[in-house]
Structures are given as structure tokens and as C-alpha cells.
Design a protein around this motif. Structure first.
Motif, PDB file in Angstrom:
ATOM      1  N   THR A   1      -5.396   8.662  -2.258  1.00 19.63           N
ATOM      2  CA  THR A   1      -4.924   8.884  -3.631  1.00 19.63           C
ATOM      3  C   THR A   1      -6.065   8.877  -4.641  1.00 19.63           C
ATOM      4  N   LEU A   2      -7.195   8.270  -4.308  1.00 16.66           N
ATOM      5  CA  LEU A   2      -8.331   8.269  -5.234  1.00 16.66           C
ATOM      6  C   LEU A   2      -8.972   9.645  -5.335  1.00 16.66           C
ATOM      7  N   THR A   3      -9.052  10.353  -4.217  1.00 17.42           N
ATOM      8  CA  THR A   3      -9.671  11.681  -4.207  1.00 17.42           C
ATOM      9  C   THR A   3      -8.636  12.800  -4.266  1.00 17.42           C
ATOM     10  N   GLY A   4      -7.385  12.474  -3.957  1.00 16.38           N
ATOM     11  CA  GLY A   4      -6.332  13.485  -3.883  1.00 16.38           C
ATOM     12  C   GLY A   4      -6.209  14.123  -2.513  1.00 16.38           C
ATOM     13  N   GLU A   5      -7.083  13.752  -1.591  1.00 20.07           N
ATOM     14  CA  GLU A   5      -7.066  14.342  -0.249  1.00 20.07           C
ATOM     15  C   GLU A   5      -5.725  14.105   0.442  1.00 20.07           C
ATOM     16  N   GLY A   6      -5.116  15.172   0.913  1.00 19.83           N
ATOM     17  CA  GLY A   6      -3.897  15.085   1.705  1.00 19.83           C
ATOM     18  C   GLY A   6      -2.615  14.882   0.928  1.00 19.83           C
ATOM     19  N   LEU A   7      -2.705  14.727  -0.397  1.00 22.58           N
ATOM     20  CA  LEU A   7      -1.499  14.433  -1.180  1.00 22.58           C
ATOM     21  C   LEU A   7      -0.505  15.591  -1.169  1.00 22.58           C
ATOM     22  N   ALA A   8      -0.976  16.790  -1.451  1.00 21.39           N
ATOM     23  CA  ALA A   8      -0.063  17.942  -1.519  1.00 21.39           C
ATOM     24  C   ALA A   8       0.661  18.135  -0.200  1.00 21.39           C
ATOM     25  N   GLU A   9      -0.062  17.952   0.891  1.00 15.41           N
ATOM     26  CA  GLU A   9       0.543  18.178   2.212  1.00 15.41           C
ATOM     27  C   GLU A   9       1.602  17.117   2.528  1.00 15.41           C
ATOM     28  N   VAL A  10       1.274  15.843   2.281  1.00 18.71           N
ATOM     29  CA  VAL A  10       2.218  14.792   2.671  1.00 18.71           C
ATOM     30  C   VAL A  10       3.447  14.766   1.765  1.00 18.71           C
ATOM     31  N   LEU A  11       3.306  15.241   0.517  1.00 19.56           N
ATOM     32  CA  LEU A  11       4.437  15.204  -0.422  1.00 19.56           C
ATOM     33  C   LEU A  11       5.362  16.416  -0.283  1.00 19.56           C
ATOM     34  N   GLU A  12       5.006  17.366   0.523  1.00 16.69           N
ATOM     35  CA  GLU A  12       5.850  18.538   0.689  1.00 16.69           C
ATOM     36  C   GLU A  12       7.226  18.122   1.228  1.00 16.69           C
ATOM     37  N   GLY A  13       8.256  18.442   0.464  1.00 16.32           N
ATOM     38  CA  GLY A  13       9.619  18.121   0.867  1.00 16.32           C
ATOM     39  C   GLY A  13      10.043  16.693   0.607  1.00 16.32           C
ATOM     40  N   ALA A  14       9.205  15.897  -0.044  1.00 14.38           N
ATOM     41  CA  ALA A  14       9.531  14.492  -0.301  1.00 14.38           C
ATOM     42  C   ALA A  14      10.485  14.345  -1.480  1.00 14.38           C
ATOM     43  N   SER A  15      11.457  13.472  -1.319  1.00 15.45           N
ATOM     44  CA  SER A  15      12.371  13.141  -2.414  1.00 15.45           C
ATOM     45  C   SER A  15      11.909  11.917  -3.187  1.00 15.45           C
ATOM     46  N   VAL A  16      11.262  10.982  -2.479  1.00 18.59           N
ATOM     47  CA  VAL A  16      10.862   9.706  -3.066  1.00 18.59           C
ATOM     48  C   VAL A  16       9.435   9.381  -2.643  1.00 18.59           C
ATOM     49  N   VAL A  17       8.677   8.806  -3.562  1.00 19.51           N
ATOM     50  CA  VAL A  17       7.365   8.253  -3.235  1.00 19.51           C
ATOM     51  C   VAL A  17       7.386   6.766  -3.574  1.00 19.51           C
ATOM     52  N   VAL A  18       6.958   5.959  -2.617  1.00 19.17           N
ATOM     53  CA  VAL A  18       6.814   4.517  -2.818  1.00 19.17           C
ATOM     54  C   VAL A  18       5.331   4.198  -2.825  1.00 19.17           C
ATOM     55  N   ASP A  19       4.862   3.502  -3.847  1.00 15.84           N
ATOM     56  CA  ASP A  19       3.447   3.143  -3.931  1.00 15.84           C
ATOM     57  C   ASP A  19       3.287   1.626  -3.822  1.00 15.84           C
ATOM     58  N   VAL A  20       2.834   1.187  -2.661  1.00 18.79           N
ATOM     59  CA  VAL A  20       2.540  -0.237  -2.458  1.00 18.79           C
ATOM     60  C   VAL A  20       1.059  -0.420  -2.125  1.00 18.79           C
ATOM     61  N   SER A  21       0.242   0.541  -2.522  1.00 20.40           N
ATOM     62  CA  SER A  21      -1.189   0.476  -2.233  1.00 20.40           C
ATOM     63  C   SER A  21      -1.856  -0.571  -3.114  1.00 20.40           C
ATOM     64  N   ASN A  22      -3.064  -0.973  -2.710  1.00 21.01           N
ATOM     65  CA  ASN A  22      -3.801  -1.963  -3.494  1.00 21.01           C
ATOM     66  C   ASN A  22      -5.276  -1.607  -3.521  1.00 21.01           C
ATOM     67  N   SER A  23      -5.945  -2.105  -4.523  1.00 20.23           N
ATOM     68  CA  SER A  23      -7.366  -1.825  -4.683  1.00 20.23           C
ATOM     69  C   SER A  23      -8.185  -2.595  -3.656  1.00 20.23           C
ATOM     70  N   PRO A  24      -9.191  -1.969  -3.058  1.00 17.30           N
ATOM     71  CA  PRO A  24     -10.066  -2.688  -2.136  1.00 17.30           C
ATOM     72  C   PRO A  24     -10.962  -3.699  -2.838  1.00 17.30           C
TER      73      PRO A  24
END
Length: 252
Positions: free
Chosen positions: A38-61
């Protein structure tokens, strides 16, 4: 329903993925180790294709003030922009109880910035504010000790919760309609922080002494009486006590 869980390979995310799958949803864990950043945007468009909901439980290193602020603002901004393009209808984020009460604490300030980005976005949302997790008890004690033989702890109110109960609320929220608001969750027992850790270290077989210190820092600041607990009656309470959690997760 396709639900993408950002941070879905971590403590809370992996449990939420399992629960969502058990209830028939297509839950997809997304993290740098699955090719989504999510910091670089890599892979976001692909994984969100067809998604109804996004859950964000990520944390800063990193919990350093500037680094954690950059993490939550950049990653959340990238994520929300990708959600708008993908037509995602519900954004669920896990955050901390009382973030807005302590803008002087860098981590809390970063979470507030994240929350404001979510609230300002056109994507419908739900914010889950939780107290501290049982699973982070050792880390909290180690950071308080700073390598010393004693563990300074403030005598403020403390109401931690089991990670599995946090995951259950997150999964249930993701499966429901957007709140366009927030809910709070906390553990079933309220204690003093110093007393909690005095008993916890004894249960762990940790020989360090917990020293009560009203000026002891947590996340780099002195804490006030109710900084870490929800207002009375404002939160949904879990059922798992720390004693029960320890019995199921014995100290190693």
C-alpha cells in the motif's frame, strides 16, 4: 462477497480472513509478502478487482513519529484512491480507542490522520476502535523496561482485549453495512496498568519488578487516567479474560 484484507497475514488480519471464509466470503489476504504494497501502490489495482469490501488492519513497521505518520497517510491515501477506481463499497479500518485525545503522541496523531482521510473519502466506511491487545503485553513491558531490570508502569486505567475478539468484530463489521461512523471495543476487565503488568509478569515467570510510576511513558508520553479505556458504556466488551487467554496461550 469478495473482501480484501490489507495486513491479512498478520495477527488480526489472518484471523479475520479465516472467519470471513468460514462464513462463505471470498477473503483475500493482502500484504507485501503476497505482492501487495500500500505504500508504493504495487498490486493494489489487481487485488481490488471485483472487491466489495476492503479491511485495513495493517500497521507501520516503525513507530517513530514521522515514519508512522507517513505510513498511515501514504498507505491510506493510496488505498482509498484504488478503492474509488475499483468501485469498492465499504472500507473498514482498525484503529485505537481515544486516538483523538492525545495529539501529542505521534502514533495516535498518525492514526487520527488516517481516520480523517477515511472520513473525508467518498468510500463508505466503518472505523473499529479497539483497546490494546493481550498479545502485545510482552512488547509493552519490554519497551517500558528499556533494557533495565525494572518495568515502570503508570497507575492509569487499562482494559486490554484478546486479538481473536478484535478479529471477530472486524470480520462482522466487514460483512455488514457501512456504519459511516465508529464503534469501540474493549476487554471485559478494567484494571490499573501497573497492577495488570505486575500480575502478567508473574504469570509469565518474568523476574523483573513492575514499579508504579505516575510519570512513566507509554508511546513516549505520560498517560492520563482514561487515555487507554473507552468511556463507560461506550464500548462493546469482549468475554475473554486475561486469565483465560493465558490458559489458552501459555507463556513460553
Amino acid at each position: 462477497m469478495k473482501v480484501v484484507v490489507i495486513g491479512g497475514t498478520g495477527l488480526i488480519g489472518s484471523k479475520a480472513v479465516r472467519l470471513l471464509r468460514e462464513h462463505g466470503h471470498e477473503a483475500v489476504p493482502a500484504a507485501p509478502n503476497t505482492g501487495v504494497n500500500t505504500l508504493t501502490g504495487e498490486g493494489l489495482a489487481e487485488v481490488l478487482e471485483g472487491a466489495s469490501v476492503v479491511v485495513d488492519v495493517s500497521n507501520s513497521p516503525s513507530f517513530e513519529d514521522e515514519a508512522v505518520l507517513n505510513f498511515f497517510t501514504t498507505s491510506t491515501g493510496n488505498l482509498l484512491a484504488a478503492e474509488r477506481k475499483a468501485g469498492v463499497g465499504h472500507h473498514v479500518a482498525l484503529t485505537i480507542v481515544n486516538t483523538d485525545r492525545r495529539p501529542d503522541i505521534g502514533y495516535f496523531r498518525a492514526k487520527v490522520a488516517q481516520e480523517r482521510l477515511i472520513e473525508a473519502s467518498p468510500v463508505p466506511f466503518s472505523l473499529v476502535h479497539a483497546t490494546q491487545f493481550f498479545e502485545f503485553g510482552r512488547r509493552i513491558a519490554d519497551e517500558a523496561a528499556a533494557g533495565g531490570g525494572t518495568v515502570p508502569m503508570p497507575p492509569v486505567l487499562f482494559q486490554p482485549i484478546a486479538g481473536e475478539e478484535v478479529s471477530a468484530v472486524v470480520a462482522r463489521t466487514a460483512a455488514g453495512a457501512p456504519l459511516n461512523g465508529r464503534i469501540q471495543i474493549a476487554g471485559p476487565e478494567v484494571s490499573r496498568m501497573d497492577e495488570f503488568f505486575r500480575k502478567a509478569l508473574a504469570a509469565w515467570g518474568d523476574p523483573r519488578e513492575v514499579v508504579t510510576d505516575p510519570h512513566a511513558h507509554y508511546f513516549g508520553a505520560e498517560m492520563h487516567e482514561r487515555d487507554l479505556v473507552p468511556d463507560e458504556g461506550a464500548a462493546t466488551l469482549g468475554e475473554i479474560t486475561y486469565a483465560d487467554w493465558l490458559a489458552a496461550n501459555p507463556a513460553k
